[in-house]
Design an enzyme around this catalytic site. Structure first.
Site, PDB file in Angstrom:
ATOM      1  N   LYS A 184       6.323  -9.684 -45.067  1.00  0.00           N
ATOM      2  CA  LYS A 184       7.235 -10.425 -45.899  1.00  0.00           C
ATOM      3  C   LYS A 184       7.739 -11.409 -44.760  1.00  0.00           C
ATOM      4  O   LYS A 184       8.462 -11.014 -44.129  1.00  0.00           O
ATOM      5  CB  LYS A 184       8.269  -9.684 -46.372  1.00  0.00           C
ATOM      6  N   GLY A 237      14.766  -9.057 -36.601  1.00  0.00           N
ATOM      7  CA  GLY A 237      15.942  -9.807 -37.097  1.00  0.00           C
ATOM      8  C   GLY A 237      17.398  -9.252 -36.571  1.00  0.00           C
ATOM      9  O   GLY A 237      17.217  -8.890 -35.543  1.00  0.00           O
ATOM     10  N   SER A 238      18.292  -9.514 -37.659  1.00  0.00           N
ATOM     11  CA  SER A 238      19.533  -9.263 -37.073  1.00  0.00           C
ATOM     12  C   SER A 238      19.941  -7.758 -36.988  1.00  0.00           C
ATOM     13  O   SER A 238      19.248  -6.928 -37.633  1.00  0.00           O
ATOM     14  CB  SER A 238      20.621  -9.887 -38.064  1.00  0.00           C
ATOM     15  N   GLY A 242      18.631  -4.726 -39.602  1.00  0.00           N
ATOM     16  CA  GLY A 242      17.647  -3.654 -38.806  1.00  0.00           C
ATOM     17  C   GLY A 242      18.261  -2.326 -39.199  1.00  0.00           C
ATOM     18  O   GLY A 242      17.428  -1.481 -39.425  1.00  0.00           O
ATOM     19  N   CYS A 293      16.277 -15.085 -30.156  1.00  0.00           N
ATOM     20  CA  CYS A 293      17.244 -13.746 -29.596  1.00  0.00           C
ATOM     21  C   CYS A 293      17.290 -13.695 -28.370  1.00  0.00           C
ATOM     22  O   CYS A 293      18.030 -12.865 -27.543  1.00  0.00           O
ATOM     23  CB  CYS A 293      16.539 -12.407 -30.395  1.00  0.00           C
ATOM     24  N   GLU A 395      26.680 -12.102 -31.282  1.00  0.00           N
ATOM     25  CA  GLU A 395      25.598 -12.956 -31.238  1.00  0.00           C
ATOM     26  C   GLU A 395      25.884 -13.978 -32.054  1.00  0.00           C
ATOM     27  O   GLU A 395      25.978 -13.852 -33.488  1.00  0.00           O
ATOM     28  CB  GLU A 395      24.365 -12.148 -31.708  1.00  0.00           C
TER      29      GLU A 395
HETATM   30  C1  UN1 Z   1      12.827 -14.445 -30.107  1.00  0.00           C
HETATM   31  O1  UN1 Z   1      13.912 -15.355 -29.803  1.00  0.00           O
HETATM   32  O2  UN1 Z   1      12.973 -14.019 -31.314  1.00  0.00           O
HETATM   33  O3  UN1 Z   1      10.730 -15.460 -24.780  1.00  0.00           O
HETATM   34  C2  UN1 Z   1      11.601 -14.571 -29.547  1.00  0.00           C
HETATM   35  C3  UN1 Z   1      11.212 -16.213 -25.413  1.00  0.00           C
HETATM   36  C4  UN1 Z   1      10.017 -16.503 -26.664  1.00  0.00           C
HETATM   37  C5  UN1 Z   1      10.199 -15.608 -27.784  1.00  0.00           C
HETATM   38  C6  UN1 Z   1      11.553 -15.376 -28.384  1.00  0.00           C
HETATM   39  N1  UN1 Z   1       8.783 -16.287 -26.086  1.00  0.00           N
HETATM   40  O4  UN1 Z   1      11.962 -17.101 -25.540  1.00  0.00           O
END
Ligand code: UN1
Length: 505
Positions: A184, A237-238, A242, A293, A395
């Site tokens: 999904k 995800g967040s 999660g 992230c 975050e």
């Molecule tokens: C993400 O932000 O969910 O290292 C992944 C990195 C990328 C992947 C980020 N190759 O910033």
């Protein structure tokens, strides 16, 4: 008599892909995909699937598992290698389509597609290396070994910020291990996942092995995490979502792999090459509009160089050009949607008022010219930030960076570790001893020296400590531990009764 209206075949993107067929959603509902750089532009509609669509996809995946699990892994790998070639051929087209639906600049979307290509080749190689091991048994004439077994139907829930790379991190290792999947994709960026799956279909993935069910988390996502025939859920995800995913996975003993938030730090010591550090922070904080992230959202800088560094950072941030990611003049694209924009602007207000940090640049939605049609936020730098402030703890997932002064190395480490997340961190220093010490002292899953917090490579494990995850790692060969289970096998070739052998011990 009027002729019956010609039946218009729905576009693939208006369908789910289930059991090798593009099928319209049983829910009869759709979601609209918009361009975040210009929300007037619709990119078409995609299914807003319900539980009955998910049930159909899971049933197909369950059936396909019976045969796919028996296909030798090197044969499965051949399909993946082919998919890699197809992605490479269509890289520009897929990058452009991703920029339209996600907003980040073409260089970054090409990088996203490239990451999927890299993952394809890397994991296909693993098809010939799904190593198990042998060991000595306790008895003579007895053999002991251990092999990886597939798990079954895997439910994959992926985010919008890396809409092709992250699906590839999950789909490919799941397939090489012999599992079948239902994915999904994020409701904001389904198209890139469709493009990825199209490449897999063209490469020859058999019917039912990969299924897409597009839709919202609360409906399609929840149906997937609650489905008793789904043995594994892999979610990125967040942290808040999660937790919901993990809770429902726990209800029927699913394997659950979570990849969630970050509050990543760049530590800049007094001996750092400041030009390098500024470049790293600009890229890490504002690339992908800060929506990674791994984004560099905190900078801990030694008080001796803080003033100089901050001035250089503000100057650099001011030069970044906002705009449509399709233009090669653009450095920073929009954020994903109106809701994200107001959340980020909300954090900027918190920074200014509640936290009373010093806003050095940015801080507003950008609305000049055509920017008003999209969700643009000026690259924003806060200085004078204290480690306990909300903008330094939570975050934000937008183009906002907090500069925090520190007194020395130990202070920097304490601040770096003083958040609930543990994904990525970096240090800029010319002192190699200190760099090695920091590697050990920092509690994150990823660490960089003299580089920003972003840019992880697919053949190394990716994931974080503390509230960032639940102990699993994607990428690297370590991802195989998510998508396979160990089976220990004992072969007794003594021809003797077991009882007798035990007595002889
Ligand atoms: C993400 O932000 O969910 O290292 C992944 C990195 C990328 C992947 C980020 N190759 O910033």
């Amino acid at each position: 008599m009027a002729k019956p209206a010609a039946k218009i075949k729905p576009k693939n993107t208006e369908c789910n892909y289930i059991d090798g067929q593009w099928v319209t959603p049983l829910s009869g509902e759709y979601l609209e995909n918009y361009n975040p750089a210009d929300a007037r532009e619709s990119l078409g509609r995609f299914p807003a699937s319900g539980a009955e669509d998910v049930n159909r996809a899971v049933a197909a995946a369950k059936e396909a598992f019976k045969t796919w699990r028996k296909v030798p892994a090197p044969r499965r790998a051949e399909i993946l290698f082919k998919a890699g070639e197809i992605l490479l051929r269509r890289k520009d087209e897929f990058a452009e389509s991703m920029t339209r639906e996600m907003g980040k600049v073409l260089k970054e979307t090409s990088g996203d597609v490239q990451e999927a290509i890299d993952m394809t080749y890397f994991i296909a190689g693993e098809g010939r290396r799904l190593h198990g091991f042998t060991t000595k048994a306790e008895l003579p004439n007895k053999y002991a070994m251990c092999v990886r077994e597939p798990i079954g139907v895997c439910g994959l829930i992926t985010p919008w910020n890396f809409p092709m790379a992250i699906p590839s991190w999950k789909i490919l290792p799941a397939l090489i291990c012999g599992n079948t999947v239902v994915i999904k994709p994020a409701e904001d960026t389904p198209h890139s996942t469709y493009n990825f799956v199209e490449a897999l279909i063209e490469a020859g993935v058999p019917a039912g092995v990969v299924n897409i069910v597009s839709g919202y988390g609360e409906t399609a996502g929840a149906a997937l995490t609650n489905h008793p025939d789904v043995r594994l859920i892999s979610f990125t995800g967040s942290t808040d979502t999660g937790r919901i995913v993990a809770t429902s996975a726990a209800q029927n003993e699913k394997i659950c792999s979570l990849e969630m938030g970050g509050k990543n730090v760049v530590m800049i010591m007094e001996d750092a090459d400041l030009e390098l550090a500024v470049e790293g922070v600009l890229w890490g904080a504002f690339g992908t509009s800060g929506q990674r992230c791994t984004a560099a959202s905190r900078v801990v800088v030694h008080k001796k160089v803080a003033k100089k560094f901050t001035a250089m950072l503000v100057e650099g941030a001011g030069k970044l050009r906002l705009g449509n990611g399709l233009s090669n003049k653009t450095d920073v694209g929009p954020v994903i949607n109106a809701e994200a924009m107001s959340k980020i602007l909300g954090y900027i207000e918190i920074g200014k008022n509640e936290d009373k940090a010093k806003l050095m640049c940015g801080g507003n939605r950008a609305t000049k010219g055509d920017l008003k049609y999209g969700y643009f936020i000026e690259p924003t730098v806060f200085a004078g930030v204290k480690p306990y402030m909300r903008i330094a703890q939570e975050e934000i997932f937008g183009p906002v960076v907090s500069v925090i002064e520190c007194n020395n190395y130990d202070d920097a480490i304490e601040i770096a570790n003083g958040v609930k997340y543990g994904l990525s961190a970096s240090i800029y220093t010319r002192d190699t001893n200190r760099a090695f010490k920091a590697m050990e002292d920092v509690q994150t899953g990823i660490f960089y020296v003299n580089a920003s917090t972003i840019g992880a490579e697919v053949h190394l494990p990716f994931g974080g400590t503390k509230s960032t995850g639940n102990g699993h790692r994607e990428g690297g060969t370590q991802v195989l531990d998510i998508f396979s289970e160990w089976k220990s096998i004992y072969v007794d070739y003594s021809g003797k009764l077991q009882r007798a052998q035990i007595d002889n011990q």
